[in-house]
Design a protein around this motif. Sequence first.
Motif, PDB file in Angstrom:
ATOM      1  N   GLY A  34       0.815  -1.227   0.000  1.00 26.16           N
ATOM      2  CA  GLY A  34       0.000   0.000   0.000  1.00 26.16           C
ATOM      3  C   GLY A  34       0.837   1.260   0.000  1.00 26.16           C
ATOM      4  N   LEU A  35       1.898   1.267   0.812  1.00 29.79           N
ATOM      5  CA  LEU A  35       2.742   2.462   0.893  1.00 29.79           C
ATOM      6  C   LEU A  35       3.582   2.668  -0.362  1.00 29.79           C
ATOM      7  N   SER A  36       3.841   1.607  -1.114  1.00 30.06           N
ATOM      8  CA  SER A  36       4.655   1.781  -2.325  1.00 30.06           C
ATOM      9  C   SER A  36       3.807   1.995  -3.588  1.00 30.06           C
ATOM     10  N   VAL A  37       2.625   1.400  -3.672  1.00 25.97           N
ATOM     11  CA  VAL A  37       1.802   1.530  -4.880  1.00 25.97           C
ATOM     12  C   VAL A  37       0.992   2.824  -4.871  1.00 25.97           C
ATOM     13  N   THR A  38       0.546   3.261  -3.696  1.00 24.34           N
ATOM     14  CA  THR A  38      -0.302   4.453  -3.609  1.00 24.34           C
ATOM     15  C   THR A  38       0.366   5.702  -4.185  1.00 24.34           C
ATOM     16  N   PRO A  39       1.629   6.027  -3.831  1.00 21.50           N
ATOM     17  CA  PRO A  39       2.200   7.248  -4.416  1.00 21.50           C
ATOM     18  C   PRO A  39       2.404   7.159  -5.927  1.00 21.50           C
ATOM     19  N   ILE A  40       2.614   5.960  -6.446  1.00 25.49           N
ATOM     20  CA  ILE A  40       2.742   5.814  -7.896  1.00 25.49           C
ATOM     21  C   ILE A  40       1.398   6.110  -8.566  1.00 25.49           C
ATOM     22  N   GLY A  41       0.324   5.575  -7.995  1.00 20.55           N
ATOM     23  CA  GLY A  41      -1.008   5.849  -8.531  1.00 20.55           C
ATOM     24  C   GLY A  41      -1.378   7.315  -8.425  1.00 20.55           C
ATOM     25  N   ILE A  42      -1.042   7.925  -7.286  1.00 20.50           N
ATOM     26  CA  ILE A  42      -1.314   9.356  -7.109  1.00 20.50           C
ATOM     27  C   ILE A  42      -0.531  10.172  -8.130  1.00 20.50           C
ATOM     28  N   GLY A  43       0.739   9.841  -8.300  1.00 26.15           N
ATOM     29  CA  GLY A  43       1.574  10.586  -9.241  1.00 26.15           C
ATOM     30  C   GLY A  43       1.057  10.491 -10.664  1.00 26.15           C
ATOM     31  N   GLY A 100      -2.831  10.235   1.793  1.00 28.54           N
ATOM     32  CA  GLY A 100      -4.046  10.974   1.496  1.00 28.54           C
ATOM     33  C   GLY A 100      -4.440  11.944   2.583  1.00 28.54           C
ATOM     34  N   LEU A 101      -4.731  11.424   3.760  1.00 23.82           N
ATOM     35  CA  LEU A 101      -5.235  12.269   4.835  1.00 23.82           C
ATOM     36  C   LEU A 101      -4.180  13.242   5.352  1.00 23.82           C
ATOM     37  N   LEU A 102      -2.951  12.793   5.481  1.00 26.66           N
ATOM     38  CA  LEU A 102      -1.884  13.668   5.971  1.00 26.66           C
ATOM     39  C   LEU A 102      -1.617  14.846   5.019  1.00 26.66           C
ATOM     40  N   PRO A 103      -1.402  14.622   3.703  1.00 30.53           N
ATOM     41  CA  PRO A 103      -1.248  15.775   2.806  1.00 30.53           C
ATOM     42  C   PRO A 103      -2.495  16.657   2.755  1.00 30.53           C
ATOM     43  N   GLY A 104      -3.683  16.041   2.834  1.00 24.95           N
ATOM     44  CA  GLY A 104      -4.909  16.829   2.842  1.00 24.95           C
ATOM     45  C   GLY A 104      -5.011  17.704   4.079  1.00 24.95           C
ATOM     46  N   ALA A 105      -4.596  17.170   5.232  1.00 27.80           N
ATOM     47  CA  ALA A 105      -4.611  17.963   6.466  1.00 27.80           C
ATOM     48  C   ALA A 105      -3.590  19.088   6.409  1.00 27.80           C
ATOM     49  N   VAL A 106      -2.425  18.826   5.831  1.00 28.63           N
ATOM     50  CA  VAL A 106      -1.425  19.892   5.673  1.00 28.63           C
ATOM     51  C   VAL A 106      -1.991  20.997   4.790  1.00 28.63           C
ATOM     52  N   GLN A 107      -2.686  20.623   3.733  1.00 28.11           N
ATOM     53  CA  GLN A 107      -3.269  21.621   2.839  1.00 28.11           C
ATOM     54  C   GLN A 107      -4.345  22.434   3.554  1.00 28.11           C
ATOM     55  N   GLY A 141      -6.251  14.740  -2.283  1.00 25.23           N
ATOM     56  CA  GLY A 141      -5.527  14.003  -1.247  1.00 25.23           C
ATOM     57  C   GLY A 141      -6.449  13.627  -0.102  1.00 25.23           C
ATOM     58  N   LEU A 142      -7.239  14.590   0.328  1.00 23.31           N
ATOM     59  CA  LEU A 142      -8.190  14.342   1.411  1.00 23.31           C
ATOM     60  C   LEU A 142      -9.258  13.326   0.991  1.00 23.31           C
ATOM     61  N   VAL A 143      -9.750  13.452  -0.227  1.00 19.89           N
ATOM     62  CA  VAL A 143     -10.758  12.511  -0.728  1.00 19.89           C
ATOM     63  C   VAL A 143     -10.183  11.101  -0.794  1.00 19.89           C
ATOM     64  N   LEU A 144      -8.988  10.962  -1.366  1.00 20.67           N
ATOM     65  CA  LEU A 144      -8.375   9.640  -1.479  1.00 20.67           C
ATOM     66  C   LEU A 144      -8.105   9.037  -0.108  1.00 20.67           C
TER      67      LEU A 144
END
Length: 180
Positions: A34-43, A100-107, A141-144
């Motif tokens: 999950g931690l390795s595939v998610t950022p690739i999909g987001i990117g 998702g939630l962490l970048p969304g919270a930073v935003q 990011g928040l939605v995901l």
Amino acid sequence: MSSHIQPPAGWAPPGAEFRTSNNVSRTVTGTLVGLSVTPIGIGLAAHGGLGTRQWVILGDEGDRWSSNAQMIGGALLLFLVALLASYSPVGTVIAGLVWGLLPGAVQLFFPHDLWRLIEQTPGLSEEWRLALYNWVLNGWGLVLGLLLIGAGLAATLRRRCSRPHAGRVGPPGAPPTFSP
């Protein structure tokens, strides 16, 4: 009619105390995937979205299909992460929190620091940084994050409700009666 002999109460086959349910290895594997595939999909989704926005604004139809292919590829990878919840719900929840939630919270709470944090990400070109910034800035990011966390929690609740003792009524030791 065959007779069925019941083992004595508390009896377990030899070596049963050494068996594990493999939950730790499933959790570790699911979390790493999950931690390795998610950022690739987001990117891929973010970069494809940025490319689509550019061809809509500028009217350039030449790069249209590669942008769409990137968005579809990113969506499929994120779908696989959500599907990962059936194997390891914890991995999907952690990926949703971290990516998702962490970048969304930073935003939401520190919008001026968001670009600085994305700019400090190593190995990204300026175009990819801009794509990620726009993606998080627009709320994806928040939605995901919430969707992945929801998928993990739903899989956890589904597992708990599907256990054989979930619908059992009565005190322990009493003959099993099940509610309709």
